[in-house]
Design an enzyme around this catalytic site. Structure first.
Site, mmCIF file in Angstrom:
data_model
loop_
_atom_site.group_PDB
_atom_site.id
_atom_site.type_symbol
_atom_site.label_atom_id
_atom_site.label_comp_id
_atom_site.label_asym_id
_atom_site.label_seq_id
_atom_site.Cartn_x
_atom_site.Cartn_y
_atom_site.Cartn_z
ATOM 1 N N ASN A 51 0.945 -1.324 0.077
ATOM 2 C CA ASN A 51 -0.121 0.071 -0.113
ATOM 3 C C ASN A 51 0.855 1.220 -0.095
ATOM 4 O O ASN A 51 1.525 1.625 0.871
ATOM 5 C CB ASN A 51 -1.022 -0.015 1.415
ATOM 6 C CG ASN A 51 -1.844 1.156 1.459
ATOM 7 O OD1 ASN A 51 -1.671 2.122 0.498
ATOM 8 N ND2 ASN A 51 -2.262 1.490 2.528
ATOM 9 N N LYS B 222 0.104 4.165 -0.360
ATOM 10 C CA LYS B 222 -0.565 5.395 0.220
ATOM 11 C C LYS B 222 -0.180 6.735 -0.654
ATOM 12 O O LYS B 222 -0.243 6.623 -1.825
ATOM 13 C CB LYS B 222 0.046 5.620 1.764
ATOM 14 C CG LYS B 222 -0.068 4.376 2.603
ATOM 15 C CD LYS B 222 0.152 4.864 4.128
ATOM 16 C CE LYS B 222 0.088 3.455 4.827
ATOM 17 N NZ LYS B 222 0.162 3.545 6.383
ATOM 18 N N HIS C 245 -9.255 0.728 5.067
ATOM 19 C CA HIS C 245 -8.148 0.913 5.807
ATOM 20 C C HIS C 245 -8.198 1.737 6.699
ATOM 21 O O HIS C 245 -9.156 2.623 6.904
ATOM 22 C CB HIS C 245 -7.093 1.518 4.657
ATOM 23 C CG HIS C 245 -5.804 1.609 5.078
ATOM 24 N ND1 HIS C 245 -5.465 2.679 6.066
ATOM 25 C CD2 HIS C 245 -4.642 0.717 4.931
ATOM 26 C CE1 HIS C 245 -3.875 2.293 6.161
ATOM 27 N NE2 HIS C 245 -3.849 1.231 5.666
ATOM 28 N N GLU D 84 -6.895 4.215 7.580
ATOM 29 C CA GLU D 84 -6.606 5.535 7.402
ATOM 30 C C GLU D 84 -7.971 6.267 6.984
ATOM 31 O O GLU D 84 -8.331 7.278 7.308
ATOM 32 C CB GLU D 84 -5.431 6.091 6.690
ATOM 33 C CG GLU D 84 -3.994 5.933 7.298
ATOM 34 C CD GLU D 84 -3.066 5.300 6.664
ATOM 35 O OE1 GLU D 84 -2.832 5.512 5.405
ATOM 36 O OE2 GLU D 84 -2.157 4.874 7.209
ATOM 37 N N GLU E 150 -5.298 -5.059 10.849
ATOM 38 C CA GLU E 150 -4.458 -4.089 10.857
ATOM 39 C C GLU E 150 -4.556 -3.292 11.977
ATOM 40 O O GLU E 150 -5.537 -2.402 12.289
ATOM 41 C CB GLU E 150 -4.442 -3.035 9.495
ATOM 42 C CG GLU E 150 -4.171 -3.838 8.273
ATOM 43 C CD GLU E 150 -3.504 -2.927 7.490
ATOM 44 O OE1 GLU E 150 -2.375 -3.057 6.960
ATOM 45 O OE2 GLU E 150 -3.894 -1.567 7.185
ATOM 46 N N GLY F 150 2.441 2.228 10.746
ATOM 47 C CA GLY F 150 3.178 3.451 10.497
ATOM 48 C C GLY F 150 3.772 3.781 11.778
ATOM 49 O O GLY F 150 4.442 4.892 11.809
ATOM 50 N N SER G 123 3.434 -2.147 10.209
ATOM 51 C CA SER G 123 4.907 -2.133 10.610
ATOM 52 C C SER G 123 5.721 -3.503 10.002
ATOM 53 O O SER G 123 6.688 -4.028 10.741
ATOM 54 C CB SER G 123 5.407 -1.728 11.961
ATOM 55 O OG SER G 123 4.683 -0.380 12.233
HETATM 56 C C1 PEP Z 1 -0.856 -0.060 5.738
HETATM 57 O O1 PEP Z 1 -0.646 0.916 5.175
HETATM 58 O O2 PEP Z 1 -1.621 -0.896 5.580
HETATM 59 C C2 PEP Z 1 0.460 -0.362 6.766
HETATM 60 C C3 PEP Z 1 0.162 -1.510 7.307
HETATM 61 O O3 PEP Z 1 1.636 0.692 6.749
HETATM 62 P P1 PEP Z 1 2.870 0.464 7.798
HETATM 63 O O4 PEP Z 1 3.322 -1.086 7.069
HETATM 64 O O5 PEP Z 1 3.669 1.362 7.322
HETATM 65 O O6 PEP Z 1 2.626 0.047 9.309
#
Ligand code: PEP
Length: 253
Positions: free
Chosen positions: A9, A11, A94, A96, A166, A172, A212
């Site tokens: 992803n 983003k 997601h 976000e 998630e 992040g 992460s």
């Molecule tokens: C994501 O964007 O779904 C995500 C898990 O980000 P990150 O790997 O940076 O934590």
């Protein structure tokens, strides 16, 4: 289709030429990887990325989709438009989208049905906030998101979806869920699927972990019995890291 799906992803990152270069670098090595690979660039770069990965095993996904087919919805992108530029997947709900843009389970559910009707594979994200985990509400939050986001999903369509756990506190932040924490929630999701449909359908649905994920923790996460891949944000922006994460699927299996 193998067991593992490794989804990137991107983003709201990169520019046109960086997106093309990243897609090309991933596509060049994709044949060496046992897992299925998916890249989800920003919408404005979908066309360019599609051109870079054409004819390779790398699939294309969108980070979001709108549930209406066309019309006066300024700034939105329909499922048919995403399919038109080669998307096979769409990430829905997601964290976000839920926590920054205010999307609800009902919104995610409308999108889910539109994405399935349009022939794309939805990747439906669920996950708890840190305060929810710390107050022992993780299972209840996941179950509520599961029920609301997947309302009205038939058994036949259930086999066409991907779920992503998630935890919001891990996205992040550099704080990854332990393999045990991930497995516990994934096993719970598998049970929710099994109770609602049946064990065979539950087993056929890929459950991704996201939060992460890095090259040094991916293999251990994917070695858990109910972790069938990963959804990667930050580390998907470097081809070498994304490919190293994908290589973790071979170590895990
Ligand atoms: C994501 O964007 O779904 C995500 C898990 O980000 P990150 O790997 O940076 O934590």
């Amino acid at each position: 289709m193998g067991r593992y799906l490794i989804a990137g992803n991107w983003k709201m990152n990169l520019n046109q030429s960086d997106s093309r270069a990243l897609a090309a670098a991933i596509a060049a090595q994709a044949g060496d990887v046992e897992a299925d690979l998916l890249v989800c660039p920003p919408h404005v770069y979908l066309n360019q990325v599609a051109a870079e990965i054409a004819g390779t095993p790398v699939a294309l996904g969108a980070q979001n989709a709108y549930h209406e087919p066309s019309g006066a919805f300024t700034g939105e992108t329909s499922v048919a438009m995403l399919a038109d530029v080669g998307c096979q997947f769409a990430i829905l709900g997601h964290s976000e989208r839920r926590h920054v843009m205010g999307e609800t389970d009902a919104d995610v559910n409308k999108k889910l049905h539109a994405v399935l009707a349009g022939g794309l594979t939805p990747i439906v994200c669920v996950g708890e906030l840190l305060a929810e985990r710390e107050s022992g509400q993780t299972d209840a939050v996941i179950a509520k998101q599961f029920e609301g986001s997947l309302a009205g999903l038939t058994a036949e369509d259930a086999t066409k979806i991907v779920l992503a756990y998630e935890p919001v506190w891990a996205i992040g932040t550099g704080k990854v869920a332990t393999p045990d924490q991930a497995e516990q929630v994934h096993a719970g999701l598998r049970k929710l699927l099994s109770d609602r449909y049946n064990a065979e359908i539950a087993k056929s649905i890929r459950l991704l972990y996201g939060g992460s994920v890095k090259p040094d923790n991916a293999a251990e996460l994917m070695s858990q019995p109910n972790v069938d891949g990963v959804l990667v944000g930050g580390a998907s922006l470097k081809a070498a890291d994304f490919l190293a994460i994908a290589a973790g699927a071979s170590k895990a299996s």
